[in-house]
Design a protein around this motif. Structure first.
Motif, mmCIF file in Angstrom:
data_model
loop_
_atom_site.group_PDB
_atom_site.id
_atom_site.type_symbol
_atom_site.label_atom_id
_atom_site.label_comp_id
_atom_site.label_asym_id
_atom_site.label_seq_id
_atom_site.Cartn_x
_atom_site.Cartn_y
_atom_site.Cartn_z
ATOM 1 N N PHE A 112 59.244 43.256 -11.323
ATOM 2 C CA PHE A 112 59.889 42.005 -11.724
ATOM 3 C C PHE A 112 58.898 41.093 -12.437
ATOM 4 C CE2 PHE A 112 61.361 37.669 -11.049
ATOM 5 C CZ PHE A 112 62.701 37.757 -11.387
ATOM 6 N N ILE A 113 57.688 40.995 -11.904
ATOM 7 C CA ILE A 113 56.663 40.146 -12.521
ATOM 8 C C ILE A 113 56.310 40.658 -13.914
ATOM 9 C CG2 ILE A 113 54.209 39.538 -12.399
ATOM 10 C CD1 ILE A 113 55.890 37.752 -10.697
ATOM 11 N N HIS A 114 56.130 41.990 -14.052
ATOM 12 C CA HIS A 114 55.776 42.556 -15.356
ATOM 13 C C HIS A 114 56.909 42.387 -16.366
ATOM 14 C CE1 HIS A 114 52.405 45.398 -13.749
ATOM 15 N NE2 HIS A 114 52.003 44.170 -13.953
ATOM 16 N N ARG A 115 58.160 42.462 -15.885
ATOM 17 C CA ARG A 115 59.303 42.416 -16.805
ATOM 18 C C ARG A 115 59.697 40.993 -17.164
ATOM 19 N NH1 ARG A 115 62.291 42.011 -20.166
ATOM 20 N NH2 ARG A 115 64.210 43.138 -20.687
ATOM 21 N N PHE A 116 59.715 40.101 -16.178
ATOM 22 C CA PHE A 116 60.255 38.760 -16.417
ATOM 23 C C PHE A 116 59.217 37.645 -16.265
ATOM 24 C CE2 PHE A 116 63.781 41.344 -14.704
ATOM 25 C CZ PHE A 116 64.645 41.286 -15.796
ATOM 26 N N GLY A 117 58.001 38.005 -15.867
ATOM 27 C CA GLY A 117 57.003 36.969 -15.611
ATOM 28 C C GLY A 117 55.938 36.852 -16.675
ATOM 29 N N LYS A 118 56.342 37.055 -17.937
ATOM 30 C CA LYS A 118 55.357 37.013 -19.014
ATOM 31 C C LYS A 118 54.688 35.643 -19.140
ATOM 32 C CE LYS A 118 57.646 40.612 -21.730
ATOM 33 N NZ LYS A 118 58.316 40.957 -23.013
ATOM 34 N N HIS A 119 55.401 34.598 -18.750
ATOM 35 C CA HIS A 119 54.849 33.251 -18.859
ATOM 36 C C HIS A 119 54.270 32.762 -17.536
ATOM 37 C CE1 HIS A 119 56.551 32.977 -22.859
ATOM 38 N NE2 HIS A 119 57.745 33.290 -22.381
ATOM 39 N N ALA A 120 54.291 33.621 -16.525
ATOM 40 C CA ALA A 120 53.700 33.251 -15.235
ATOM 41 C C ALA A 120 52.177 33.252 -15.351
ATOM 42 C CB ALA A 120 54.141 34.231 -14.150
ATOM 43 N N PRO A 121 51.486 32.453 -14.555
ATOM 44 C CA PRO A 121 50.015 32.454 -14.599
ATOM 45 C C PRO A 121 49.451 33.850 -14.350
ATOM 46 C CG PRO A 121 50.848 30.625 -13.279
ATOM 47 C CD PRO A 121 52.033 31.492 -13.594
ATOM 48 N N HIS A 122 48.334 34.128 -14.995
ATOM 49 C CA HIS A 122 47.731 35.460 -14.881
ATOM 50 C C HIS A 122 47.387 35.800 -13.438
ATOM 51 C CE1 HIS A 122 45.692 39.044 -16.176
ATOM 52 N NE2 HIS A 122 44.541 38.660 -15.641
ATOM 53 N N VAL A 123 47.029 34.787 -12.659
ATOM 54 C CA VAL A 123 46.658 35.023 -11.268
ATOM 55 C C VAL A 123 47.838 35.574 -10.475
ATOM 56 C CG1 VAL A 123 47.226 32.694 -10.472
ATOM 57 C CG2 VAL A 123 45.479 34.031 -9.270
ATOM 58 N N VAL A 124 49.072 35.248 -10.873
ATOM 59 C CA VAL A 124 50.263 35.768 -10.193
ATOM 60 C C VAL A 124 50.375 37.269 -10.415
ATOM 61 C CG1 VAL A 124 52.785 35.678 -10.077
ATOM 62 C CG2 VAL A 124 51.472 33.564 -10.365
ATOM 63 N N HIS A 125 50.147 37.716 -11.655
ATOM 64 C CA HIS A 125 50.186 39.147 -11.975
ATOM 65 C C HIS A 125 49.112 39.893 -11.182
ATOM 66 C CE1 HIS A 125 52.973 39.040 -15.498
ATOM 67 N NE2 HIS A 125 52.593 37.777 -15.517
ATOM 68 N N ILE A 126 47.906 39.339 -11.164
ATOM 69 C CA ILE A 126 46.800 39.994 -10.458
ATOM 70 C C ILE A 126 47.093 40.074 -8.964
ATOM 71 C CG2 ILE A 126 44.367 39.784 -9.838
ATOM 72 C CD1 ILE A 126 43.849 38.514 -12.531
ATOM 73 N N THR A 127 47.519 38.965 -8.384
ATOM 74 C CA THR A 127 47.798 38.929 -6.943
ATOM 75 C C THR A 127 48.894 39.914 -6.572
ATOM 76 O OG1 THR A 127 47.145 36.589 -6.858
ATOM 77 C CG2 THR A 127 48.447 37.450 -5.021
ATOM 78 N N MET A 128 49.950 39.985 -7.384
ATOM 79 C CA MET A 128 51.062 40.898 -7.091
ATOM 80 C C MET A 128 50.605 42.346 -7.167
ATOM 81 S SD MET A 128 54.100 40.523 -6.068
ATOM 82 C CE MET A 128 54.738 41.981 -5.252
ATOM 83 N N SER A 129 49.681 42.655 -8.066
ATOM 84 C CA SER A 129 49.151 44.014 -8.162
ATOM 85 C C SER A 129 48.354 44.376 -6.916
ATOM 86 C CB SER A 129 48.253 44.151 -9.403
ATOM 87 O OG SER A 129 49.001 43.992 -10.577
ATOM 88 N N TYR A 130 47.535 43.454 -6.443
ATOM 89 C CA TYR A 130 46.780 43.702 -5.214
ATOM 90 C C TYR A 130 47.721 43.877 -4.024
ATOM 91 C CZ TYR A 130 42.471 42.427 -7.648
ATOM 92 O OH TYR A 130 41.404 42.393 -8.507
ATOM 93 N N VAL A 131 48.772 43.056 -3.974
ATOM 94 C CA VAL A 131 49.739 43.172 -2.885
ATOM 95 C C VAL A 131 50.402 44.540 -2.908
ATOM 96 C CG1 VAL A 131 51.972 42.324 -2.043
ATOM 97 C CG2 VAL A 131 50.192 40.692 -2.692
#
Length: 311
Positions: free
Chosen positions: A258-277
């Motif tokens: 969901f983050i990769h598909r719809f979170g393009k404008h989300a802060p980069h830290v959100v993408h990184i954190t979700m990957s670690y999770v």
């Protein structure tokens, strides 16, 4: 502009704009790393040394623990290297190899959860034939099939990475190598590398989750037909641990997608954190879930602790 040289390393990234506290963040990751190694290592030790756990359910659990260990040992060394030692460089071939094992083990874990659903399906729908259906040889074949599916299906998108030219910035978005991150740096036609993973996800994660859902629909129907409320509760209790692990795994998969598909404008830290999770939360939680929810594991651990205490 970077030269197209196979010796030119990629650069891994930690938490951007938080470099000053990387050492503090690394403490949390080290605790998680140790917990995963201890939890899954203990599960493997218990299953190997306790003959009462020589059952198909626990064979699959051992495979799950081994896969979680493999995922952690594949990702965490570079993560700790970046956060603790600021070791950001990684050779291209090492990066591609790490990417291969990360994605392979993720698909293997999905397959193991499917195999565990099959185990629960047989145990509740055909309890009298359980041992005759899930023989050791059949469990081994299922396990080998799950491993082969993971290790073979990831080869097509990873192999081209070895001969793609890389003339753009070599900075990656994470502290480990992911296929979707690496392919964006290639100066080549990456259409196949974009399309193949979408098809693969549909035929693995999505299909596995769908089959698990259907299997539990039939399991629930069987359980509801049991007259005794106590027997219904007992039957459902044998599935709680597996259902919990399925939810932990697929919720993180859905969250990352969901983050990769719809979170393009989300802060980069959100993408990184979700990957670690996604990569660390299931290996961290699975031993806890089975230790808390499975009485046989609890009894085995108590016996092990008692033996060491007496000695």
């Amino acid at each position: 502009m970077w030269s197209n040289n196979s010796a030119t390393p990629f650069l891994l990234t930690g938490f951007v704009d938080s470099e000053a506290v990387h050492h503090w963040i690394s403490i949390a990751f080290f605790i998680i790393y140790f917990s995963i190694l201890f939890g899954n290592g203990t599960l493997l030790f218990l299953i190997q040394n306790d003959h009462s756990l020589y059952q198909p359910m626990y064979y699959f659990l051992a495979m799950l623990a081994g896969t979680d260990l493999g995922m952690t040992l594949t990702t965490m060394p570079t993560v700790l290297g970046v956060l603790l030692l600021n070791q950001r460089k990684i050779a291209q071939r090492a990066c591609f190899t790490q990417s291969y094992f990360i994605h392979t083990l993720a698909i293997v874990e999905s397959g193991i959860l499917l195999a565990m659903a099959y185990d629960r399906f047989i145990a509740i729908r055909n309890p009298l034939r359980y041992n005759s259906i899930l023989t050791n040889s059949r469990v081994m074949k299922v396990g080998l099939g799950v491993l082969m599916r993971g290790f073979v299906t990831i080869i097509p998108p990873i192999l081209p990475l070895y001969w793609f030219p890389y003339c753009r910035s070599h900075v990656l978005s994470y502290a480990f190598c992911l296929h979707q991150d690496v392919m964006k740096l290639a100066c080549a036609d990456i259409t196949f590398n974009r399309v193949y993973p979408v098809i693969l996800v549909a035929l693995t994660y999505f299909l596995d989750a769908l089959i698990i859902l259907f299997s539990y629909t039939f399991i629930l129907k069987t359980v509801m037909d049991i007259a005794s409320a106590e027997e219904r509760a007992k039957a459902l209790n044998t599935c709680v641990s597996h259902i919990s692990c399925v939810l932990v795994f697929y919720i993180t998969v859905i969250g990352l997608s969901f983050i990769h598909r719809f979170g393009k404008h989300a802060p980069h830290v959100v993408h990184i954190t979700m990957s670690y999770v996604h990569f660390l939360f299931p290996p961290f939680m699975n031993p806890i879930i089975y230790s808390v929810k499975t009485k046989q594991i609890q009894r085995s651990f108590i016996r092990l602790f008692s033996m060491h205490y007496r000695s």
